[in-house]
Structures are given as C-alpha cells and as structure tokens.
Scaffold this active site. Sequence first.
Site, PDB file in Angstrom:
ATOM      1  CG  ASP A  64      -1.530  -1.331   1.414  1.00 54.26           C
ATOM      2  OD1 ASP A  64      -1.871  -1.879   0.455  1.00 54.26           O
ATOM      3  OD2 ASP A  64      -1.697  -1.758   2.718  1.00 54.26           O
TER       4      ASP A  64
ATOM      5  CD  GLU B 263      -8.468  -4.156  -0.911  1.00 54.77           C
ATOM      6  OE1 GLU B 263      -9.205  -4.594   0.407  1.00 54.77           O
ATOM      7  OE2 GLU B 263      -7.339  -4.764  -1.093  1.00 54.77           O
TER       8      GLU B 263
END
Length: 395
Positions: free
Chosen positions: A60, A272
Amino acid sequence: MPIRSANGNYRALSLSSFFVLLVFALGSCQNNKEANESADQTAQDTAATFQNPLDVEFGDPYILDDGSGTYYMYGTGGGAVDGFSVYSSKDLVNWNYENQVYHGNTADSWNESAFWAPECYFFDGKYYLFYSANWKHNPTNEGENFHIGVAVADDPKGPFEDLQNKPLFEPGYPIIDANVFRDDDGKFYLYYSRACYKHPVESEVADWAKAEGLFDEIEESWVYGVELSPDFKSVIGEPVLLLRPPVKMDDANAEWESRSVTSGEVNRRWTEGSFTFKHQGTYYMMYSANFYAGENYAVGYSTATAPLGPYTKADNNPVLQKNVAEGGEVTGTGHNSVLFLEDQGKMYSVYHGRTQSTGEERVVFIDEMTIDANGKLEVAGPTTSPQPMIITDSK
C-alpha cells in the site's frame, strides 16, 4: 634510435622496428580510449535508468511530495511494529529508511493491531497521517474491527500523534484504506473501503459460485465517500456509496473483479485501495479488486463529474495487473497511489506487487501513467526492465 638491451648495452633500433612499436602503441592507446569511453557510457546508461521493483518492502505505498525536494514514502509494513515507517529519497528510485514515524498499540492509544495503508498529506504547514487500525473498543468481539485514525506532526519524519484518542468516525461497519482529496473549492473529501467482513451480497457471481459448489455466499467490500471537516476530526453528512463489484456476470468489469472467486481462491470480492484525483474537470477514482495477497490483485479506474459521484467504471479496465501470461514475473499488483510531477508534466502510479524473486513479500513499483485527450487512463506497467530515471538532476 638507441634502446637498451638485456645485458645493459645500447644498440640501434631499426626504422622498421620503430614504426612497428609506434603502431602498436597508438593502437593500444586507441583501444584503451575506446574501452574507457565504453565504460563511461555504460556508467551513464546505468545512472540514467532504474528497474522495478524498488528496494522497499512496503504494501500500500504512498509517496508524499511536500515541495522540499525530498520525497517521503509511507506504507504497510516496512519494518514498523504496531505503526508506520517512512523512507526518503531525492530521485524516487534510491530510498533510505528513516525511522518509525507512528507508534500505536500503546496503553493510551485507541488502536491495537492491523496498522494498514497510511497516507500522509501536507496541509497548511502540518503533516497529517490517515491510516487504518483495529479499534480496542470492541464490545461484540468482532473478528474485524477496522477504523480510520488521523495523526499529526510538524515533520514528515514524525513523530506523529493522534489528533484525538478515537477513530475519525463510526460508520457502523469495519472500514480501511483512507484516501483524502481536496477539491478546487477547498473542501476535503474522505474515501474509504467498507471491509468484506459480515457483508454477504447477492449477485449473479454469488449464484454461480454456489451452483458450482465453490462458496455458499460471497462477501464484498465497497468504496464510500464523504465530506471531511477542515480540522480532520469528523465527517460532514452521510457517506455515499461510490463503487462496488459488478452484480451482473455480463458486466464489462465482472470478469477481472471476480477472479479471486471464480478461481476458487476465496469467497470475497474487493473494491478497495481507492485513490481520487481531478484531471481537466473530471474526477478519477482508481481502485483495486481481488485478494490483496493473491496473484489476481489488480487496478481499475472510474470517472465522475462531481467528487461524490456517481462514478462510472472504465471500459479499458484493468489498467494494471499481473504479467505472467505475457512472459513477465509480476503478480499481485495493486493498492496504488498517484504521484504528480507537475514540473515534468508527468504522473506516476505507485503500487505494490510481487515477483518470483521476492516471493510473498510485497515490494514497491513505480510506473508512468497517462491520460489521453479522450480521458482514457493507462499505466505503463508492471515493468521490470530498465526505465528512464524519473528525476535526473537531484542533489
């Protein structure tokens, strides 16, 4: 011309021998010159290129450009224990570990585990870290109790301290992957993903999976957006559902967004890791689908005319996915952010992936991203071959 013999006496060198030695010497000099020039060129070529993945073990990843000339990268993992670390770079390729900038799971903190997906923003002289973590307050003993926190610091290298000893807000379900966007009118918007946990959804894909004997139900995560208060301590109004996995099997995005289910990997479909930005009056929301720890993790995008939608998914999705079918070695490409280098007129997708050599460890990639005159977004990746250096005049 006299030369000295082996016994120490001098003897005359014939003219023909002299020219032979001269030619040999000149040839040797030329060969040395060419070898040196070749070595110099090789060094220049090496210095002018880089190769993915970068030497940073982050999931991420998010890169902050605060205008200082130094870039800062935040992400999940990267050596942090119950919190987040930061790396710094002058050229976006060579990164130095700085320190752990945020420490959670303390006696006084609201959070206790699952410290994920930090994004750091520089607003009005302060650095704000938005992140996900499990809330200690868990009266019903939920297996997933993810919420969003906000921490602040005077320096990108921390230390960051929570703005308040509680999550930003309580939507009534677990949430992750905070992303913040400030529009031209100064308003802030928060985007996040509702976790799949206890969220079974009816769809043709779910019906198919049950009929195939794969899964009895399919849980889903959805992306929401909501206006954010200027002090980053609350939200304004009610969250709006912006993106979800396709309901119909014949939807243009159903195949790639359902691969974790159709492959029998897991009974969940994700939407997401969203990242929202504005380009020539259009709002772009990039997002990831499929299991983050699997090979099918991939990135798509959608567009809208307002920050809270409605958003329409693109017909050229996914724009970033595994390349093993084409002879590459990269899988699990996802949860990207976007870095804008306005002085170069370029933008880059920053994301994590896996290679054969890195195994299950998530590592960082950075590849150029473009939007054409018709608004079509494309990412030139994943790459592992030499690419031009992004910044060549760093000091």
